[in-house]
Design a protein around this motif. Structure first.
Motif, PDB file in Angstrom:
ATOM      1  N   ALA A 197      -5.306 -11.231  16.182  1.00  0.00           N
ATOM      2  CA  ALA A 197      -4.324 -11.818  15.269  1.00  0.00           C
ATOM      3  C   ALA A 197      -5.002 -12.937  14.486  1.00  0.00           C
ATOM      4  N   THR A 198      -4.686 -13.040  13.193  1.00  0.00           N
ATOM      5  CA  THR A 198      -5.296 -14.083  12.368  1.00  0.00           C
ATOM      6  C   THR A 198      -4.345 -15.243  12.136  1.00  0.00           C
ATOM      7  N   ALA A 199      -3.075 -15.067  12.476  1.00  0.00           N
ATOM      8  CA  ALA A 199      -2.090 -16.112  12.247  1.00  0.00           C
ATOM      9  C   ALA A 199      -1.343 -16.383  13.550  1.00  0.00           C
ATOM     10  N   GLN A 205     -15.021 -12.964   8.624  1.00  0.00           N
ATOM     11  CA  GLN A 205     -13.662 -12.499   8.878  1.00  0.00           C
ATOM     12  C   GLN A 205     -13.503 -12.183  10.357  1.00  0.00           C
ATOM     13  N   PRO A 206     -12.318 -12.450  10.912  1.00  0.00           N
ATOM     14  CA  PRO A 206     -12.105 -12.150  12.333  1.00  0.00           C
ATOM     15  C   PRO A 206     -12.031 -10.635  12.544  1.00  0.00           C
ATOM     16  N   PRO A 207     -12.329 -10.176  13.741  1.00  0.00           N
ATOM     17  CA  PRO A 207     -12.212  -8.737  14.021  1.00  0.00           C
ATOM     18  C   PRO A 207     -10.790  -8.258  13.753  1.00  0.00           C
ATOM     19  N   ARG A 208     -10.629  -7.002  13.384  1.00  0.00           N
ATOM     20  CA  ARG A 208      -9.333  -6.454  12.991  1.00  0.00           C
ATOM     21  C   ARG A 208      -8.311  -6.413  14.125  1.00  0.00           C
ATOM     22  N   PRO A 248       4.587 -15.765  12.227  1.00  0.00           N
ATOM     23  CA  PRO A 248       4.855 -14.907  11.065  1.00  0.00           C
ATOM     24  C   PRO A 248       4.798 -15.648   9.722  1.00  0.00           C
ATOM     25  N   GLY A 249       5.193 -16.898   9.666  1.00  0.00           N
ATOM     26  CA  GLY A 249       5.145 -17.675   8.423  1.00  0.00           C
ATOM     27  C   GLY A 249       3.721 -17.859   7.942  1.00  0.00           C
ATOM     28  N   GLU A 250       2.844 -18.180   8.875  1.00  0.00           N
ATOM     29  CA  GLU A 250       1.431 -18.349   8.522  1.00  0.00           C
ATOM     30  C   GLU A 250       0.838 -17.020   8.063  1.00  0.00           C
ATOM     31  N   LEU A 251       1.233 -15.935   8.718  1.00  0.00           N
ATOM     32  CA  LEU A 251       0.760 -14.614   8.336  1.00  0.00           C
ATOM     33  C   LEU A 251       1.214 -14.267   6.915  1.00  0.00           C
ATOM     34  N   ARG A 252       2.465 -14.598   6.575  1.00  0.00           N
ATOM     35  CA  ARG A 252       2.969 -14.353   5.217  1.00  0.00           C
ATOM     36  C   ARG A 252       2.155 -15.136   4.177  1.00  0.00           C
ATOM     37  N   GLU A 253       1.841 -16.372   4.504  1.00  0.00           N
ATOM     38  CA  GLU A 253       1.033 -17.193   3.591  1.00  0.00           C
ATOM     39  C   GLU A 253      -0.346 -16.576   3.378  1.00  0.00           C
ATOM     40  N   GLN A 254      -0.950 -16.098   4.468  1.00  0.00           N
ATOM     41  CA  GLN A 254      -2.260 -15.452   4.349  1.00  0.00           C
ATOM     42  C   GLN A 254      -2.170 -14.196   3.489  1.00  0.00           C
TER      43      GLN A 254
END
Length: 100
Positions: free
Chosen positions: A9-11, A3-6, A14-20
């Motif tokens: 950003a992982t996305a 997992q990436p560090p907290r 915003p659309g990609e973040l919602r999917e995650q």
């Protein structure tokens, strides 16, 4: 899975973040449901009881079938033994007539 560090950003948007977030929620829901099923001792015991009853019914049917086959074999043997005994009596009676 790494997992990436907290603080990163992982996305990308915003659309990609919602999917995650939706994928994570779905995965978490499945995990919670699996854990709940494991801790529901009463339901697990019921399922095991049903499973055992089914196994007993199958085995009982098999034993009943085996008993019927063996009973048929015994009947054939009994009829054969009676026939042999009857033949022996007839031979004995015939011998007595010839001698007597």
């Amino acid at each position: 899975m790494k997992q990436p560090p907290r603080d990163e950003a992982t996305a990308a948007d915003p659309g990609e973040l919602r999917e995650q977030v939706e994928r994570t929620r779905a995965e978490l829901g499945r995990t919670v449901a699996a854990l709940a099923a494991k801790t529901d001792v009463k339901a697990r015991a019921r399922r095991k009881g049903v499973e055992v009853r089914e196994q007993v019914a199958v085995r009982g049917g098999q034993l009943k079938e085996q008993a019927a086959l063996r009973a048929g074999e015994l009947k054939v043997r009994t009829v054969g033994a009676v026939a042999v005994a009857g033949a022996a009596v007839l031979v004995w009676a015939a011998c007595r007539r010839v001698k007597g």
